[in-house]
Design an enzyme around this catalytic site. Structure first.
Site, PDB file in Angstrom:
ATOM      1  N   ASP A  96       0.870  -1.177   0.000  1.00 45.37           N
ATOM      2  CA  ASP A  96       0.000   0.000   0.000  1.00 45.37           C
ATOM      3  C   ASP A  96       0.909   1.229   0.000  1.00 45.37           C
ATOM      4  O   ASP A  96       1.940   1.248   0.682  1.00 45.37           O
ATOM      5  CB  ASP A  96      -0.886  -0.044   1.247  1.00 45.37           C
ATOM      6  CG  ASP A  96      -1.959   1.028   1.253  1.00 45.37           C
ATOM      7  OD1 ASP A  96      -1.831   1.990   0.479  1.00 45.37           O
ATOM      8  OD2 ASP A  96      -2.917   0.901   2.023  1.00 45.37           O
ATOM      9  N   ASP A 275      -8.151  -7.237   0.846  1.00 43.14           N
ATOM     10  CA  ASP A 275      -7.301  -7.244   2.041  1.00 43.14           C
ATOM     11  C   ASP A 275      -8.061  -6.587   3.169  1.00 43.14           C
ATOM     12  O   ASP A 275      -8.975  -5.786   2.938  1.00 43.14           O
ATOM     13  CB  ASP A 275      -5.999  -6.483   1.795  1.00 43.14           C
ATOM     14  CG  ASP A 275      -6.206  -4.969   1.912  1.00 43.14           C
ATOM     15  OD1 ASP A 275      -5.820  -4.396   2.941  1.00 43.14           O
ATOM     16  OD2 ASP A 275      -6.774  -4.372   0.976  1.00 43.14           O
TER      17      ASP A 275
END
Length: 380
Positions: A96, A275
């Site tokens: 990320d 996720d």
């Protein structure tokens, strides 16, 4: 080295938009739909890399640019040869960009065209994240899939702010691609950029963002800015809208989602990758996701229940230990309890998406999903 590829193996069966596919990276294949355990600082909390592979069968894990940049630092990761070598995980990794973490520091950051100035939550030191620098950091971390630097607007956001935020995200995306074109992959394997769709909860903005992202012809695309407080039905509506407006031949990643039923609903709308910190966070607080429903393992009703933690889950740990023993570990404040609950929940999530994939390939996903969701929601 080869760029990430996606093979669509089944879709549109039984009236569902659910898809089964295969992602290929230089660190191995990922069968979709897939859930990705979150290893924020290079570690999935309370779980070893060996357990992730052998007990949980995770195919890909996440790291976070913001946290890894602060600790252990890019210098250490580069000296180690990247995160794969640093933490011993030899399967794919996604990072990320840190945008969500930076923007959650509302009182300690300033957004401008150049990037975001923020203060570390650790020591208060000041740092500037630009799209270019975030690409360089993710290069140094060494992820197989790297995420564009974006602004994640809060829910609710008024239309003016959502539009301004989306436009900034698009300009930053152009800079992300330009920086990657100026730099080379590190550590001898390909690093692949996923753009992120934004636009808050405005249909015209979401469509515009999907069109902007699709034009980039990236190897995969992500949907951000959902599961940030909006009602579930709204999340499903915008998930479907985005999936319909993103390329069908590229993997679609719904960021930060969610509960087991959220994931099944996302799969039903054409999402391939998920996720969430929920499995491990809830597990450490004694909440188990099981094939029979939700279990608060601290509840006294389990004190003398000597049945397996989850008799329906084909996992050695879930079959070996009993609910009574796991409850005892939590009541006694033993660290092993946190570990077993985390393994149970992650194993369940991977079982869920693997089973969903099997039903997609068999052509009966929709009917299976309808039977499964009420079971997943019931409290035992």
């Amino acid at each position: 080295m080869a760029a990430l590829t996606f093979e669509l193996q089944a879709s549109g069966l039984q009236g569902s938009k659910a898809r089964a596919g295969k992602i290929r990276t230089d660190h191995g294949e990922i069968l979709t739909p897939i859930f990705m355990p979150v290893g924020t600082v290079g570690s999935v909390k309370a779980v070893t890399q060996q357990q992730l592979k052998q007990d949980i069968n995770a195919q890909i894990i996440l790291g976070n640019t913001y946290h890894l940049y602060l600790r252990p630092g890019i210098e250490v990761l580069e000296a180690a040869g990247g995160l794969h070598r640093f933490n011993g995980w030899d399967r794919p990794i996604l990072t990320d960009s840190g945008g969500y973490q930076v923007f959650s520091l509302a009182a300690n950051r300033k957004i401008k065209e150049e990037g975001v100035m923020f203060q570390s939550h650790i020591d208060g030191s000041r740092h500037l994240f630009t799209p270019e620098y975030v690409m360089d950091i993710q290069r140094a971390i060494g992820a197989d899939i790297i995420m564009a630097f974006d602004e994640c607007p809060p829910y609710p956001s008024d239309y003016s702010y959502a539009r301004k935020s989306m436009d900034l995200t698009h300009r930053w995306l152009n800079r992300c691609f330009e920086q990657l074109a100026r730099t080379e992959d590190k550590y001898g394997y390909t690093q692949n950029l996923f753009p992120i769709v934004q636009g808050s909860t405005y249909k015209d903005l979401r469509k515009a963002s999907c069109e902007f992202v699709a034009e980039k012809n990236a190897v995969g695309n992500a949907i951000g800015g959902l599961s940030v407080g909006e009602p579930e039905e709204m999340m499903y509506e915008f998930t479907e809208l985005c999936a319909e407006n993103l390329p069908a031949d590229k993997p679609r990643y719904l960021m930060g989602v969610g509960t087991p039923w959220n994931i099944l609903e996302g799969i039903d709308r054409g999402i391939d990758m998920f996720d969430c910190v929920m499995p491990t966070r809830n597990g450490r607080n004694g909440m188990l996701f099981t094939t029979q429903g939700l279990v608060n393992i601290r509840n006294k009703k389990w004190a003398a229940d000597f049945s397996p933690i989850d008799p329906g889950l084909p996992n050695e740990m879930s079959q070996y230990y009993t609910k009574a023993y796991l409850r005892h570990l939590f009541v006694a404040d033993e660290i092993l309890g946190l570990q077993l609950a985390s393994i149970q929940n992650l194993s369940f999530y991977l079982w869920l998406v693997t089973t969903a994939r099997g039903h997609i390939l068999a052509g009966d996903f929709s009917s299976w999903k309808q039977e499964m969701i009420p079971i997943l929601k019931q409290r035992l």
